[in-house]
Write a protein that holds these residues in place. Structure first.
Motif, PDB file in Angstrom:
ATOM      1  N   LEU A   1       0.844  -1.177   0.000  1.00  0.00           N
ATOM      2  CA  LEU A   1       0.000   0.000   0.000  1.00  0.00           C
ATOM      3  C   LEU A   1       0.888   1.238   0.000  1.00  0.00           C
ATOM      4  N   PRO A   2       0.660   2.192  -0.916  1.00  0.00           N
ATOM      5  CA  PRO A   2       1.508   3.385  -0.929  1.00  0.00           C
ATOM      6  C   PRO A   2       1.369   4.184   0.360  1.00  0.00           C
ATOM      7  N   LEU A   3       2.423   4.862   0.731  1.00  0.00           N
ATOM      8  CA  LEU A   3       2.408   5.706   1.918  1.00  0.00           C
ATOM      9  C   LEU A   3       1.417   6.847   1.756  1.00  0.00           C
ATOM     10  N   LEU A   4       1.388   7.470   0.589  1.00  0.00           N
ATOM     11  CA  LEU A   4       0.523   8.614   0.340  1.00  0.00           C
ATOM     12  C   LEU A   4      -0.660   8.210  -0.530  1.00  0.00           C
ATOM     13  N   SER A   5      -1.818   8.707  -0.182  1.00  0.00           N
ATOM     14  CA  SER A   5      -3.003   8.507  -1.010  1.00  0.00           C
ATOM     15  C   SER A   5      -2.961   9.444  -2.206  1.00  0.00           C
ATOM     16  N   HIS A   6      -2.676  10.717  -1.940  1.00  0.00           N
ATOM     17  CA  HIS A   6      -2.608  11.740  -2.982  1.00  0.00           C
ATOM     18  C   HIS A   6      -2.026  13.010  -2.383  1.00  0.00           C
ATOM     19  N   VAL A   7      -1.677  13.940  -3.253  1.00  0.00           N
ATOM     20  CA  VAL A   7      -1.255  15.275  -2.837  1.00  0.00           C
ATOM     21  C   VAL A   7      -2.058  16.281  -3.648  1.00  0.00           C
ATOM     22  N   SER A   8      -2.225  17.467  -3.104  1.00  0.00           N
ATOM     23  CA  SER A   8      -2.983  18.529  -3.771  1.00  0.00           C
ATOM     24  C   SER A   8      -2.194  19.828  -3.742  1.00  0.00           C
ATOM     25  N   LEU A   9      -2.307  20.593  -4.814  1.00  0.00           N
ATOM     26  CA  LEU A   9      -1.762  21.947  -4.860  1.00  0.00           C
ATOM     27  C   LEU A   9      -2.907  22.909  -5.117  1.00  0.00           C
ATOM     28  N   GLY A  10      -2.873  24.029  -4.444  1.00  0.00           N
ATOM     29  CA  GLY A  10      -3.887  25.050  -4.649  1.00  0.00           C
ATOM     30  C   GLY A  10      -3.561  25.937  -5.834  1.00  0.00           C
ATOM     31  N   THR A  11      -4.603  26.466  -6.446  1.00  0.00           N
ATOM     32  CA  THR A  11      -4.436  27.393  -7.561  1.00  0.00           C
ATOM     33  C   THR A  11      -5.393  28.561  -7.411  1.00  0.00           C
ATOM     34  N   ASN A  12      -4.980  29.700  -7.936  1.00  0.00           N
ATOM     35  CA  ASN A  12      -5.835  30.880  -7.975  1.00  0.00           C
ATOM     36  C   ASN A  12      -6.421  31.092  -9.368  1.00  0.00           C
ATOM     37  N   ASP A  13      -6.052  30.248 -10.308  1.00  0.00           N
ATOM     38  CA  ASP A  13      -6.582  30.311 -11.672  1.00  0.00           C
ATOM     39  C   ASP A  13      -6.769  28.874 -12.142  1.00  0.00           C
ATOM     40  N   PHE A  14      -7.909  28.302 -11.809  1.00  0.00           N
ATOM     41  CA  PHE A  14      -8.173  26.890 -12.059  1.00  0.00           C
ATOM     42  C   PHE A  14      -8.023  26.516 -13.528  1.00  0.00           C
ATOM     43  N   ASP A  15      -8.611  27.291 -14.419  1.00  0.00           N
ATOM     44  CA  ASP A  15      -8.541  26.950 -15.848  1.00  0.00           C
ATOM     45  C   ASP A  15      -7.094  26.947 -16.349  1.00  0.00           C
ATOM     46  N   ARG A  16      -6.295  27.916 -15.923  1.00  0.00           N
ATOM     47  CA  ARG A  16      -4.892  27.974 -16.317  1.00  0.00           C
ATOM     48  C   ARG A  16      -4.138  26.771 -15.752  1.00  0.00           C
TER      49      ARG A  16
END
Length: 139
Positions: A4-19
């Motif tokens: 089983l992987p240590l991490l499920s997922h990672v996320s980065l925030g954005t201020n311009d979703f479409d870009r």
């Protein structure tokens, strides 16, 4: 031993979703990945399952870049590292370390670093384990 992987997922925030989605749509295929899911304000990428997300912050405040934080992606070979870097630069990234070896990371390492359009530091790295020093057998 767990597979089983240590991490499920990672996320980065954005201020311009479409870009951000256009940027990651352009660079993730170099690593054999694609957009697997999308919801309002969030998109997930991976090879087989959603491991990397880009999204607008759920609390509605501005996304910001973490000093000292970066996301490292696994590349299958040196050509994939180069393709990732080239795609990222063409899609609006800022270079933060051209593709190449980093002897201080160890002989097997070959990678690159870029800043995405939001300023997040991302890396693509290939580890050539055939270059790993062989450990002597211990009895």
């Amino acid at each position: 031993m767990s597979h089983l992987p240590l991490l499920s997922h990672v996320s980065l925030g954005t201020n311009d979703f479409d870009r951000a989605v256009a940027f990651y749509d352009a660079i993730m295929p170099a690593l054999g990945c694609k957009r697997l899911e999308q919801f309002p304000g969030a998109a997930a990428y991976g090879r087989d399952y959603p491991e990397f997300w880009v999204q607008t912050p759920i609390d509605g405040t501005a996304a910001n870049v973490g000093n000292g934080t970066h996301i490292g992606f696994t590349a299958t070979d040196k050509a994939a590292v180069q393709a990732f870097y080239d795609a990222a630069m063409a899609a609006g990234a800022t270079g933060d370390g051209a593709p190449g070896p980093r002897p201080y990371y160890g002989e097997p390492y070959f990678g690159c670093f870029v800043r995405d359009p939001d300023g997040h530091k991302i890396e693509a790295a290939f580890w050539d384990l055939s270059l790993e020093p062989k450990q002597p057998h211990q009895c």
